[in-house]
Design an enzyme around this catalytic site. Structure first.
Site, PDB file in Angstrom:
ATOM      1  N   ASP A  30       0.835  -1.205   0.000  1.00  0.00           N
ATOM      2  CA  ASP A  30       0.000   0.000   0.000  1.00  0.00           C
ATOM      3  C   ASP A  30       0.871   1.257   0.000  1.00  0.00           C
ATOM      4  O   ASP A  30       1.997   1.244   0.502  1.00  0.00           O
ATOM      5  CB  ASP A  30      -0.919  -0.014   1.230  1.00  0.00           C
ATOM      6  CG  ASP A  30      -2.067   0.980   1.094  1.00  0.00           C
ATOM      7  OD1 ASP A  30      -2.384   1.380  -0.047  1.00  0.00           O
ATOM      8  OD2 ASP A  30      -2.633   1.353   2.129  1.00  0.00           O
ATOM      9  N   GLY A  33      -0.019   5.403  -4.410  1.00  0.00           N
ATOM     10  CA  GLY A  33      -0.613   6.693  -4.785  1.00  0.00           C
ATOM     11  C   GLY A  33       0.007   7.832  -3.999  1.00  0.00           C
ATOM     12  O   GLY A  33       0.385   8.870  -4.565  1.00  0.00           O
ATOM     13  N   ASN A  78     -11.167  -2.689  -4.982  1.00  0.00           N
ATOM     14  CA  ASN A  78     -10.423  -1.702  -5.783  1.00  0.00           C
ATOM     15  C   ASN A  78     -11.137  -1.330  -7.088  1.00  0.00           C
ATOM     16  O   ASN A  78     -10.805  -0.330  -7.718  1.00  0.00           O
ATOM     17  CB  ASN A  78      -8.989  -2.167  -6.068  1.00  0.00           C
ATOM     18  CG  ASN A  78      -8.069  -2.049  -4.858  1.00  0.00           C
ATOM     19  OD1 ASN A  78      -7.179  -2.860  -4.668  1.00  0.00           O
ATOM     20  ND2 ASN A  78      -8.269  -1.032  -4.026  1.00  0.00           N
ATOM     21  N   TRP A  79     -12.192  -2.090  -7.466  1.00  0.00           N
ATOM     22  CA  TRP A  79     -13.003  -1.694  -8.633  1.00  0.00           C
ATOM     23  C   TRP A  79     -13.703  -0.358  -8.377  1.00  0.00           C
ATOM     24  O   TRP A  79     -14.186   0.277  -9.302  1.00  0.00           O
ATOM     25  CB  TRP A  79     -14.074  -2.746  -8.950  1.00  0.00           C
ATOM     26  CG  TRP A  79     -13.527  -4.083  -9.364  1.00  0.00           C
ATOM     27  CD1 TRP A  79     -13.531  -5.224  -8.613  1.00  0.00           C
ATOM     28  CD2 TRP A  79     -12.920  -4.435 -10.616  1.00  0.00           C
ATOM     29  NE1 TRP A  79     -12.957  -6.262  -9.318  1.00  0.00           N
ATOM     30  CE2 TRP A  79     -12.579  -5.803 -10.548  1.00  0.00           C
ATOM     31  CE3 TRP A  79     -12.628  -3.730 -11.787  1.00  0.00           C
ATOM     32  CZ2 TRP A  79     -11.968  -6.481 -11.598  1.00  0.00           C
ATOM     33  CZ3 TRP A  79     -12.019  -4.408 -12.829  1.00  0.00           C
ATOM     34  CH2 TRP A  79     -11.693  -5.764 -12.733  1.00  0.00           C
TER      35      TRP A  79
END
Ligand code: IPE
Ligand code: IPE
Ligand code: MG
Length: 260
Positions: A30, A33, A78-79
């Site tokens: 993780d 981003g 995560n979709w």
């Protein structure tokens, strides 16, 4: 159809053997981003950099004698991300499969992909099948990529498979035992993880291996995944080695059971 008993001890049925180097390491990768955002880069740059950290971690784990490495690459949830980010993640997965399998093969690493693969495009499913087939005979380490994986999905599909294959379990639910479920989990071929690592600073499981993490040692680090490397892995393993795994027993019992 009856299934073979799984080869691995359940941590809730018996106290498993374990050693200083974890046999099975499971990682929530993780922080891609945030790694990118902190450098004023688009989030996708973090995902691309994350692939490099995967390569380094696979190699470092194999060198240290880890037998099973499991990486959470894409969760059932995560979709919910923007469509363009999801499609970049799919493209990265495809290109990694195209480029990395030869190296895995050279290094004696068996690749498995677990999750609800039916949701993926045919090209990706085909590459997964080819990569698994090509590396199936390798024995040095098993690398599992969890993609469109969710711990709840896994438990539900295992229960459904058990009832489908042994309908008598529906009529006599008292026969439904741990083994009926654990032998049908997507990762029934691996022992329960010894060490769980989550990078990126969050302290949660996010629907990863819910059943198997029952007695896993949990390790959280603030490092973003693209910055994770062999030294960071060693710190996690060092923390693991310093812990006393009691599996419900007292400390005195553990000391008495461990020679030396
Ligand atoms: C992990 O990094 C990669 C995936 C979940 C696919 P993130 O993309 O979640 O990074 P953060 O948490 O937003 O920083
Ligand atoms: C968990 O990371 C899933 C993967 C690393 C694949 P997330 O970034 O999706 O988790 P949450 O949403 O912060 O719990
Ligand atoms: Mg995240």
């Amino acid at each position: 159809m009856t299934r073979p008993m799984s080869n691995f001890a359940s941590s809730t049925i018996a106290v498993p053997d374990y050693q200083a180097v974890p046999r099975h390491v499971a990682i929530i990768m993780d922080g891609n981003g945030r790694w990118a955002t902190s450098r004023r880069l688009p989030r996708v740059a973090g995902h691309a950099k994350g692939v490099e950290a995967v390569r380094a971690t696979v190699e470092a784990c194999a060198r240290r004698g880890v037998e099973f490495l499991t990486l959470f690459a894409f969760s059932s949830e995560n979709w919910r991300r923007p469509a363009d980010e999801v499609s970049v993640l799919m493209r990265l997965f495809i290109s990694a499969l195209e480029r990395e399998v030869t190296q895995l093969q050279k290094n004696g690493i068996r690749l498995r992909v677990v999750g609800e693969l039916a949701a993926f495009e045919p090209r990706l499913r085909e590459l997964v099948a080819q990569a698994e087939a090509r590396t199936a005979g390798n024995t040095r380490m098993t690398l599992t990529i969890a993609a469109n994986y969710g711990g709840r999905w896994d438990i539900l599909q295992a229960v459904q498979a058990a009832l489908r294959e042994q309908p008598e379990l529906g009529r006599r639910p008292e026969l439904f035992c741990e083994e009926a479920l654990s032998s049908r989990l997507a990762m029934a071929y691996a022992p329960e993880p010894d060490l769980f690592i989550r990078t990126g600073g969050e302290q949660r499981i996010s629907n990863f291996l819910l059943w198997q993490l029952a007695y896993t040692e949990l390790y959280f680090t603030d490092a973003y995944w693209p910055d994770f490397d062999a030294a960071a892995l060693d710190r996690a393993i060092e923390s693991f080695a310093a812990r006393e795994r009691r599996f419900g027993r007292t400390s005195a019992q553990v000391t008495a059971a461990t020679p030396g």
